[in-house]
Design a protein around this motif. Structure first.
Motif, PDB file in Angstrom:
ATOM      1  N   ASP A  35       0.870  -1.182   0.000  1.00 18.69           N
ATOM      2  CA  ASP A  35       0.000   0.000   0.000  1.00 18.69           C
ATOM      3  C   ASP A  35       0.903   1.227   0.000  1.00 18.69           C
ATOM      4  O   ASP A  35       1.500   1.560   1.028  1.00 18.69           O
ATOM      5  CB  ASP A  35      -0.894  -0.045   1.233  1.00 18.69           C
ATOM      6  N   LEU A  36       0.993   1.900  -1.131  1.00 19.43           N
ATOM      7  CA  LEU A  36       1.945   3.003  -1.275  1.00 19.43           C
ATOM      8  C   LEU A  36       1.664   4.140  -0.292  1.00 19.43           C
ATOM      9  O   LEU A  36       2.586   4.636   0.353  1.00 19.43           O
ATOM     10  CB  LEU A  36       1.946   3.530  -2.711  1.00 19.43           C
ATOM     11  N   GLU A  37       0.418   4.544  -0.153  1.00 18.15           N
ATOM     12  CA  GLU A  37       0.101   5.674   0.731  1.00 18.15           C
ATOM     13  C   GLU A  37       0.449   5.359   2.183  1.00 18.15           C
ATOM     14  O   GLU A  37       0.995   6.203   2.894  1.00 18.15           O
ATOM     15  CB  GLU A  37      -1.371   6.079   0.592  1.00 18.15           C
ATOM     16  N   ARG A  38       0.143   4.159   2.614  1.00 20.16           N
ATOM     17  CA  ARG A  38       0.460   3.743   3.987  1.00 20.16           C
ATOM     18  C   ARG A  38       1.977   3.760   4.209  1.00 20.16           C
ATOM     19  O   ARG A  38       2.458   4.214   5.249  1.00 20.16           O
ATOM     20  CB  ARG A  38      -0.108   2.357   4.249  1.00 20.16           C
ATOM     21  N   SER A  39       2.734   3.294   3.234  1.00 19.36           N
ATOM     22  CA  SER A  39       4.190   3.259   3.366  1.00 19.36           C
ATOM     23  C   SER A  39       4.791   4.663   3.327  1.00 19.36           C
ATOM     24  O   SER A  39       5.710   4.960   4.088  1.00 19.36           O
ATOM     25  CB  SER A  39       4.797   2.379   2.270  1.00 19.36           C
ATOM     26  N   ILE A  40       4.273   5.514   2.455  1.00 17.21           N
ATOM     27  CA  ILE A  40       4.738   6.902   2.434  1.00 17.21           C
ATOM     28  C   ILE A  40       4.522   7.527   3.812  1.00 17.21           C
ATOM     29  O   ILE A  40       5.411   8.172   4.362  1.00 17.21           O
ATOM     30  CB  ILE A  40       4.028   7.730   1.347  1.00 17.21           C
ATOM     31  N   GLN A  42       9.561  12.618  -4.663  1.00 17.79           N
ATOM     32  CA  GLN A  42       8.926  12.460  -5.962  1.00 17.79           C
ATOM     33  C   GLN A  42       8.010  11.252  -5.949  1.00 17.79           C
ATOM     34  O   GLN A  42       8.250  10.286  -5.236  1.00 17.79           O
ATOM     35  CB  GLN A  42       9.985  12.272  -7.055  1.00 17.79           C
ATOM     36  N   ARG A  43       6.968  11.324  -6.768  1.00 20.40           N
ATOM     37  CA  ARG A  43       6.071  10.191  -7.001  1.00 20.40           C
ATOM     38  C   ARG A  43       6.147   9.818  -8.471  1.00 20.40           C
ATOM     39  O   ARG A  43       6.320  10.675  -9.321  1.00 20.40           O
ATOM     40  CB  ARG A  43       4.623  10.574  -6.710  1.00 20.40           C
ATOM     41  N   TYR A  44       5.994   8.551  -8.740  1.00 17.09           N
ATOM     42  CA  TYR A  44       5.785   8.067 -10.096  1.00 17.09           C
ATOM     43  C   TYR A  44       4.356   7.556 -10.134  1.00 17.09           C
ATOM     44  O   TYR A  44       4.090   6.396  -9.816  1.00 17.09           O
ATOM     45  CB  TYR A  44       6.752   6.945 -10.461  1.00 17.09           C
ATOM     46  N   GLY A  45       3.448   8.446 -10.466  1.00 14.82           N
ATOM     47  CA  GLY A  45       2.038   8.081 -10.489  1.00 14.82           C
ATOM     48  C   GLY A  45       1.575   7.581  -9.144  1.00 14.82           C
ATOM     49  O   GLY A  45       1.952   8.107  -8.104  1.00 14.82           O
ATOM     50  N   ARG A  46       0.749   6.521  -9.176  1.00 16.85           N
ATOM     51  CA  ARG A  46       0.194   5.956  -7.947  1.00 16.85           C
ATOM     52  C   ARG A  46       0.894   4.669  -7.551  1.00 16.85           C
ATOM     53  O   ARG A  46       0.417   3.946  -6.685  1.00 16.85           O
ATOM     54  CB  ARG A  46      -1.298   5.713  -8.135  1.00 16.85           C
ATOM     55  N   GLN A  47       2.052   4.380  -8.176  1.00 21.52           N
ATOM     56  CA  GLN A  47       2.705   3.103  -7.918  1.00 21.52           C
ATOM     57  C   GLN A  47       4.097   3.194  -7.325  1.00 21.52           C
ATOM     58  O   GLN A  47       4.641   2.178  -6.908  1.00 21.52           O
ATOM     59  CB  GLN A  47       2.778   2.297  -9.212  1.00 21.52           C
ATOM     60  N   ALA A  48       4.684   4.369  -7.272  1.00 27.69           N
ATOM     61  CA  ALA A  48       6.045   4.466  -6.725  1.00 27.69           C
ATOM     62  C   ALA A  48       6.273   5.848  -6.134  1.00 27.69           C
ATOM     63  O   ALA A  48       5.660   6.830  -6.552  1.00 27.69           O
ATOM     64  CB  ALA A  48       7.096   4.174  -7.799  1.00 27.69           C
ATOM     65  N   ALA A  49       7.184   5.886  -5.153  1.00 26.65           N
ATOM     66  CA  ALA A  49       7.540   7.151  -4.511  1.00 26.65           C
ATOM     67  C   ALA A  49       8.977   7.057  -4.009  1.00 26.65           C
ATOM     68  O   ALA A  49       9.490   5.955  -3.764  1.00 26.65           O
ATOM     69  CB  ALA A  49       6.592   7.439  -3.345  1.00 26.65           C
ATOM     70  N   PHE A  50       9.598   8.210  -3.859  1.00 29.41           N
ATOM     71  CA  PHE A  50      10.985   8.294  -3.414  1.00 29.41           C
ATOM     72  C   PHE A  50      11.079   9.295  -2.273  1.00 29.41           C
ATOM     73  O   PHE A  50      10.570  10.415  -2.379  1.00 29.41           O
ATOM     74  CB  PHE A  50      11.892   8.697  -4.583  1.00 29.41           C
ATOM     75  N   ILE A  55      15.117   6.038   0.097  1.00 28.92           N
ATOM     76  CA  ILE A  55      14.152   4.940   0.040  1.00 28.92           C
ATOM     77  C   ILE A  55      13.295   5.107  -1.198  1.00 28.92           C
ATOM     78  O   ILE A  55      12.730   6.172  -1.435  1.00 28.92           O
ATOM     79  CB  ILE A  55      13.229   4.942   1.283  1.00 28.92           C
ATOM     80  N   GLY A  56      13.222   4.040  -1.977  1.00 26.58           N
ATOM     81  CA  GLY A  56      12.245   3.943  -3.049  1.00 26.58           C
ATOM     82  C   GLY A  56      11.178   2.960  -2.612  1.00 26.58           C
ATOM     83  O   GLY A  56      11.487   1.937  -1.996  1.00 26.58           O
ATOM     84  N   LEU A  57       9.934   3.272  -2.897  1.00 23.97           N
ATOM     85  CA  LEU A  57       8.814   2.394  -2.564  1.00 23.97           C
ATOM     86  C   LEU A  57       8.032   2.141  -3.841  1.00 23.97           C
ATOM     87  O   LEU A  57       7.798   3.074  -4.616  1.00 23.97           O
ATOM     88  CB  LEU A  57       7.887   3.066  -1.548  1.00 23.97           C
ATOM     89  N   ASN A  58       7.627   0.901  -4.077  1.00 23.18           N
ATOM     90  CA  ASN A  58       6.787   0.657  -5.246  1.00 23.18           C
ATOM     91  C   ASN A  58       5.808  -0.476  -4.990  1.00 23.18           C
ATOM     92  O   ASN A  58       6.027  -1.328  -4.135  1.00 23.18           O
ATOM     93  CB  ASN A  58       7.635   0.365  -6.497  1.00 23.18           C
ATOM     94  N   THR A  59       4.722  -0.449  -5.767  1.00 20.59           N
ATOM     95  CA  THR A  59       3.709  -1.508  -5.726  1.00 20.59           C
ATOM     96  C   THR A  59       3.599  -2.198  -7.081  1.00 20.59           C
ATOM     97  O   THR A  59       2.597  -2.850  -7.363  1.00 20.59           O
ATOM     98  CB  THR A  59       2.329  -0.925  -5.334  1.00 20.59           C
ATOM     99  N   TRP A  60       4.627  -2.102  -7.908  1.00 19.42           N
ATOM    100  CA  TRP A  60       4.580  -2.654  -9.261  1.00 19.42           C
ATOM    101  C   TRP A  60       4.219  -4.131  -9.275  1.00 19.42           C
ATOM    102  O   TRP A  60       3.504  -4.583 -10.159  1.00 19.42           O
ATOM    103  CB  TRP A  60       5.910  -2.432  -9.975  1.00 19.42           C
ATOM    104  N   GLU A  61       4.729  -4.898  -8.357  1.00 18.67           N
ATOM    105  CA  GLU A  61       4.454  -6.335  -8.309  1.00 18.67           C
ATOM    106  C   GLU A  61       3.843  -6.775  -6.981  1.00 18.67           C
ATOM    107  O   GLU A  61       3.690  -7.970  -6.739  1.00 18.67           O
ATOM    108  CB  GLU A  61       5.761  -7.119  -8.527  1.00 18.67           C
ATOM    109  N   SER A  62       3.503  -5.813  -6.121  1.00 17.88           N
ATOM    110  CA  SER A  62       3.141  -6.190  -4.756  1.00 17.88           C
ATOM    111  C   SER A  62       1.864  -5.542  -4.218  1.00 17.88           C
ATOM    112  O   SER A  62       1.525  -5.763  -3.064  1.00 17.88           O
ATOM    113  CB  SER A  62       4.304  -5.836  -3.821  1.00 17.88           C
TER     114      SER A  62
END
Length: 160
Positions: A20-25, A38-46, A56-63
């Motif tokens: 969950d990207l928002e929860r992790s951010i 920075q955000r990459y759309g709704r699937q990644a953030a830095f 830290i990079g966070l992504n939900t691409w596969e998760s």
């Protein structure tokens, strides 16, 4: 010939799969105090500290929506955040406690003092500060002798 990495080598960042990207951010921003860069759309953030592009990079691409990785599986044990001094580590501890995040451990390793917790997806996190190399414990032959002693959390909080 054996390759040896340069003494100045530093590990730059970690990129984590999250559910969950928002929860992790919110966790990395509000609990660890990192800035969303920075955000990459709704699937990644830095996120980072000190204006760096990202620690830290966070992504939900596969998760996205997946469960946590099994504890008894190969993978990242924890990511470690190095604080510049004991006072900074004490402030980080105070914020973790204030945010209601459970510590999973704390240790004095002789070379460092460390706090252990997990992010919302169960990724292990170590918050630590190093002692000066001249203060590291060594045996009679000069070899490093790290330990795993209890850490006085009250004294650390008092430094904050």
């Amino acid at each position: 010939m054996t390759y040896t990495a340069p003494d100045s080598l530093a590990i730059g960042h970690v990129h984590l799969k999250v559910t969950d990207l928002e929860r992790s951010i919110a966790f990395y921003r509000d609990v660890l105090g990192l800035e969303l860069k920075q955000r990459y759309g709704r699937q990644a953030a830095f996120l980072s500290a000190g204006g760096y592009h990202h620690h830290i990079g966070l992504n939900t691409w596969e998760s996205a929506g997946a469960g946590p990785a099994p504890r008894r599986a190969a993978g990242l044990y924890h990511v470690a955040f190095l604080y510049p001094d004991r006072k900074s580590l004490g402030r980080a501890l105070a914020n973790v406690v204030a945010k209601g995040v459970q510590l999973e451990g704390a240790a004095d390793h002789g070379v460092s003092e460390a706090l252990y917790l997990s992010d919302p997806d169960g990724n292990g996190i170590e918050l630590y500060r190093d002692r000066a190399p001249a203060d590291w414990p060594r045996d009679a032959s000069g070899a490093l002798e790290m330990v795993n002693a209890p850490l006085d959390l009250e004294a650390l909080l008092a430094e904050a």
